[in-house]
Design a protein around this motif. Structure first.
Motif, PDB file in Angstrom:
ATOM      1  N   ASP A  62       0.838  -1.206   0.000  1.00  0.00           N
ATOM      2  CA  ASP A  62       0.000   0.000   0.000  1.00  0.00           C
ATOM      3  C   ASP A  62       0.870   1.253   0.000  1.00  0.00           C
ATOM      4  N   LEU A  63       1.957   1.224   0.759  1.00  0.00           N
ATOM      5  CA  LEU A  63       2.879   2.358   0.808  1.00  0.00           C
ATOM      6  C   LEU A  63       3.526   2.587  -0.554  1.00  0.00           C
ATOM      7  N   LEU A  64       3.939   1.514  -1.205  1.00  0.00           N
ATOM      8  CA  LEU A  64       4.555   1.640  -2.522  1.00  0.00           C
ATOM      9  C   LEU A  64       3.586   2.241  -3.536  1.00  0.00           C
ATOM     10  N   HIS A  65       2.315   1.939  -3.405  1.00  0.00           N
ATOM     11  CA  HIS A  65       1.326   2.486  -4.333  1.00  0.00           C
ATOM     12  C   HIS A  65       1.215   4.008  -4.233  1.00  0.00           C
ATOM     13  N   THR A  66       1.704   4.583  -3.144  1.00  0.00           N
ATOM     14  CA  THR A  66       1.698   6.045  -3.002  1.00  0.00           C
ATOM     15  C   THR A  66       3.007   6.664  -3.471  1.00  0.00           C
ATOM     16  N   GLU A  67       3.977   5.822  -3.807  1.00  0.00           N
ATOM     17  CA  GLU A  67       5.312   6.287  -4.169  1.00  0.00           C
ATOM     18  C   GLU A  67       5.343   6.808  -5.608  1.00  0.00           C
ATOM     19  N   LYS A  68       5.802   8.046  -5.785  1.00  0.00           N
ATOM     20  CA  LYS A  68       5.796   8.688  -7.101  1.00  0.00           C
ATOM     21  C   LYS A  68       7.174   8.751  -7.749  1.00  0.00           C
ATOM     22  N   GLU A  69       8.238   8.570  -6.977  1.00  0.00           N
ATOM     23  CA  GLU A  69       9.580   8.747  -7.527  1.00  0.00           C
ATOM     24  C   GLU A  69      10.211   7.440  -7.997  1.00  0.00           C
ATOM     25  N   LEU A  70      10.009   6.372  -7.256  1.00  0.00           N
ATOM     26  CA  LEU A  70      10.660   5.112  -7.579  1.00  0.00           C
ATOM     27  C   LEU A  70       9.930   4.349  -8.675  1.00  0.00           C
ATOM     28  N   ASP A  71      10.704   3.681  -9.523  1.00  0.00           N
ATOM     29  CA  ASP A  71      10.163   2.721 -10.475  1.00  0.00           C
ATOM     30  C   ASP A  71      10.186   1.370  -9.763  1.00  0.00           C
ATOM     31  N   TRP A  72       9.166   1.134  -8.943  1.00  0.00           N
ATOM     32  CA  TRP A  72       9.186  -0.018  -8.046  1.00  0.00           C
ATOM     33  C   TRP A  72       8.437  -1.218  -8.631  1.00  0.00           C
ATOM     34  N   VAL A  73       8.820  -2.402  -8.155  1.00  0.00           N
ATOM     35  CA  VAL A  73       8.156  -3.652  -8.511  1.00  0.00           C
ATOM     36  C   VAL A  73       8.048  -4.496  -7.246  1.00  0.00           C
ATOM     37  N   PHE A  74       6.872  -5.034  -6.989  1.00  0.00           N
ATOM     38  CA  PHE A  74       6.602  -5.871  -5.821  1.00  0.00           C
ATOM     39  C   PHE A  74       6.243  -7.246  -6.369  1.00  0.00           C
ATOM     40  N   LEU A  75       7.127  -8.225  -6.176  1.00  0.00           N
ATOM     41  CA  LEU A  75       6.928  -9.554  -6.749  1.00  0.00           C
ATOM     42  C   LEU A  75       6.348 -10.515  -5.714  1.00  0.00           C
ATOM     43  N   SER A  76       5.064 -10.850  -5.885  1.00  0.00           N
ATOM     44  CA  SER A  76       4.398 -11.784  -4.982  1.00  0.00           C
ATOM     45  C   SER A  76       4.625 -13.221  -5.452  1.00  0.00           C
ATOM     46  N   PRO A  77       4.998 -14.109  -4.551  1.00  0.00           N
ATOM     47  CA  PRO A  77       5.096 -15.518  -4.917  1.00  0.00           C
ATOM     48  C   PRO A  77       3.712 -16.156  -4.889  1.00  0.00           C
ATOM     49  N   SER A  78       3.636 -17.418  -5.264  1.00  0.00           N
ATOM     50  CA  SER A  78       2.415 -18.184  -5.069  1.00  0.00           C
ATOM     51  C   SER A  78       2.257 -18.478  -3.580  1.00  0.00           C
ATOM     52  N   ALA A  79       1.165 -19.160  -3.223  1.00  0.00           N
ATOM     53  CA  ALA A  79       0.866 -19.401  -1.809  1.00  0.00           C
ATOM     54  C   ALA A  79       1.976 -20.173  -1.110  1.00  0.00           C
ATOM     55  N   LEU A  80       2.571 -21.130  -1.808  1.00  0.00           N
ATOM     56  CA  LEU A  80       3.639 -21.940  -1.221  1.00  0.00           C
ATOM     57  C   LEU A  80       4.959 -21.597  -1.900  1.00  0.00           C
ATOM     58  N   LEU A  81       5.908 -21.123  -1.110  1.00  0.00           N
ATOM     59  CA  LEU A  81       7.238 -20.748  -1.595  1.00  0.00           C
ATOM     60  C   LEU A  81       8.266 -21.499  -0.762  1.00  0.00           C
ATOM     61  N   VAL A  82       8.835 -22.553  -1.332  1.00  0.00           N
ATOM     62  CA  VAL A  82       9.740 -23.422  -0.580  1.00  0.00           C
ATOM     63  C   VAL A  82      10.923 -23.822  -1.448  1.00  0.00           C
ATOM     64  N   PRO A  83      12.040 -24.239  -0.818  1.00  0.00           N
ATOM     65  CA  PRO A  83      13.179 -24.726  -1.597  1.00  0.00           C
ATOM     66  C   PRO A  83      12.777 -25.892  -2.485  1.00  0.00           C
ATOM     67  N   GLY A  84      13.358 -25.949  -3.661  1.00  0.00           N
ATOM     68  CA  GLY A  84      13.021 -27.031  -4.584  1.00  0.00           C
ATOM     69  C   GLY A  84      13.939 -27.031  -5.784  1.00  0.00           C
ATOM     70  N   GLU A  85      13.359 -27.257  -6.947  1.00  0.00           N
ATOM     71  CA  GLU A  85      14.132 -27.371  -8.180  1.00  0.00           C
ATOM     72  C   GLU A  85      14.123 -26.059  -8.952  1.00  0.00           C
ATOM     73  N   ARG A  86      15.244 -25.776  -9.604  1.00  0.00           N
ATOM     74  CA  ARG A  86      15.306 -24.636 -10.525  1.00  0.00           C
ATOM     75  C   ARG A  86      14.972 -25.158 -11.918  1.00  0.00           C
ATOM     76  N   THR A  87      13.776 -24.888 -12.377  1.00  0.00           N
ATOM     77  CA  THR A  87      13.369 -25.331 -13.715  1.00  0.00           C
ATOM     78  C   THR A  87      13.553 -24.227 -14.741  1.00  0.00           C
ATOM     79  N   GLY A  88      13.570 -22.968 -14.267  1.00  0.00           N
ATOM     80  CA  GLY A  88      13.654 -21.840 -15.180  1.00  0.00           C
ATOM     81  C   GLY A  88      12.327 -21.517 -15.844  1.00  0.00           C
ATOM     82  N   LYS A  89      11.261 -22.181 -15.408  1.00  0.00           N
ATOM     83  CA  LYS A  89       9.941 -21.979 -16.008  1.00  0.00           C
ATOM     84  C   LYS A  89       8.945 -21.526 -14.940  1.00  0.00           C
TER      85      LYS A  89
END
Length: 212
Positions: free
Chosen positions: A140-167
């Motif tokens: 919500d704070l970032l949505h008020t930000e006018k100067e930064l070119d920001w990106v907020f990357l949300s993961p899926s519900a489960l984010l755990v160590p695993g395999e790097r598939t690149g996909k």
């Protein structure tokens, strides 16, 4: 041979997500300044500079960040009950003169097919709720930000160590669910998605999500 390299400051490089972002970035040939409270635990690498800084110290942080092309933050807003850390972090990035700011987000604010948010569901783990609310407040704070070119990357519900598939699949504000009804992505592929965005920006002043 890498066609180009980005000079990236990585905040929280020893944390749960940051520790996966770091090797992905180094493997791609980028010059990384890893910022952590305990930088002595970081590996030795010719492309890596390790620094100690506290995100709540805007001046010290800005000195660490100056001269970089981008900042990727793996700082966990869920550990910041008063919001002082995220506000100092944003101020430090701007003071350093850096406009491109990518940050690790959470899944709590993503929408479900029913229209409700993930965090509002009865089966959302109670022990995660306070931290998830703080992460939503950061968005919500970032949505008020006018100067930064920001990106907020949300993961899926489960984010755990695993395999790097690149996909991975890309979404916007809706939780990604696979054909089996699961919402998940490995830490390794989340790191791939973050570095893909750092190398070839596709999102600006917005949140997006990734999953299988």
């Amino acid at each position: 041979m890498k066609e180009f390299s980005v000079k990236i400051a990585l905040i929280g490089a020893t944390g749960y997500v940051g520790s996966k972002l770091l090797p992905e970035a180094l493997a791609r040939g980028h010059h990384i300044t890893a910022i952590a409270k305990n930088p002595e635990t970081l590996p030795q690498h010719e492309l890596l500079t390790s620094l100690c800084a506290d995100v709540t110290d805007t001046h010290a942080l800005s000195e660490c960040l100056t001269g970089h092309d981008q900042v990727i933050s793996a700082f966990n807003p869920g550990t910041d009950p008063f919001g002082s850390g995220v506000r100092a972090l944003i101020a430090g990035v701007k003071k350093a003169g850096i406009s491109r700011f990518l940050t690790v987000g959470g899944a709590g604010s993503l929408r479900l097919p029913s229209g409700g948010r993930v965090i509002d569901q009865p089966d959302f783990p109670a022990e995660w709720k306070a931290g998830a609310l703080l992460t939503i407040a950061f968005l919500d704070l970032l949505h008020t930000e006018k100067e930064l070119d920001w990106v907020f990357l949300s993961p899926s519900a489960l984010l755990v160590p695993g395999e790097r598939t690149g996909k991975y699949r890309v979404g916007k504000d809706d939780l990604l669910i696979d054909a089996d009804g699961k919402s998940h992505i490995s830490l390794e592929d989340y790191a791939v998605a973050m570095l893909d965005e750092a190398e070839k920006p596709q999102h600006h002043r917005e949140r997006f999500t990734v999953g299988y």
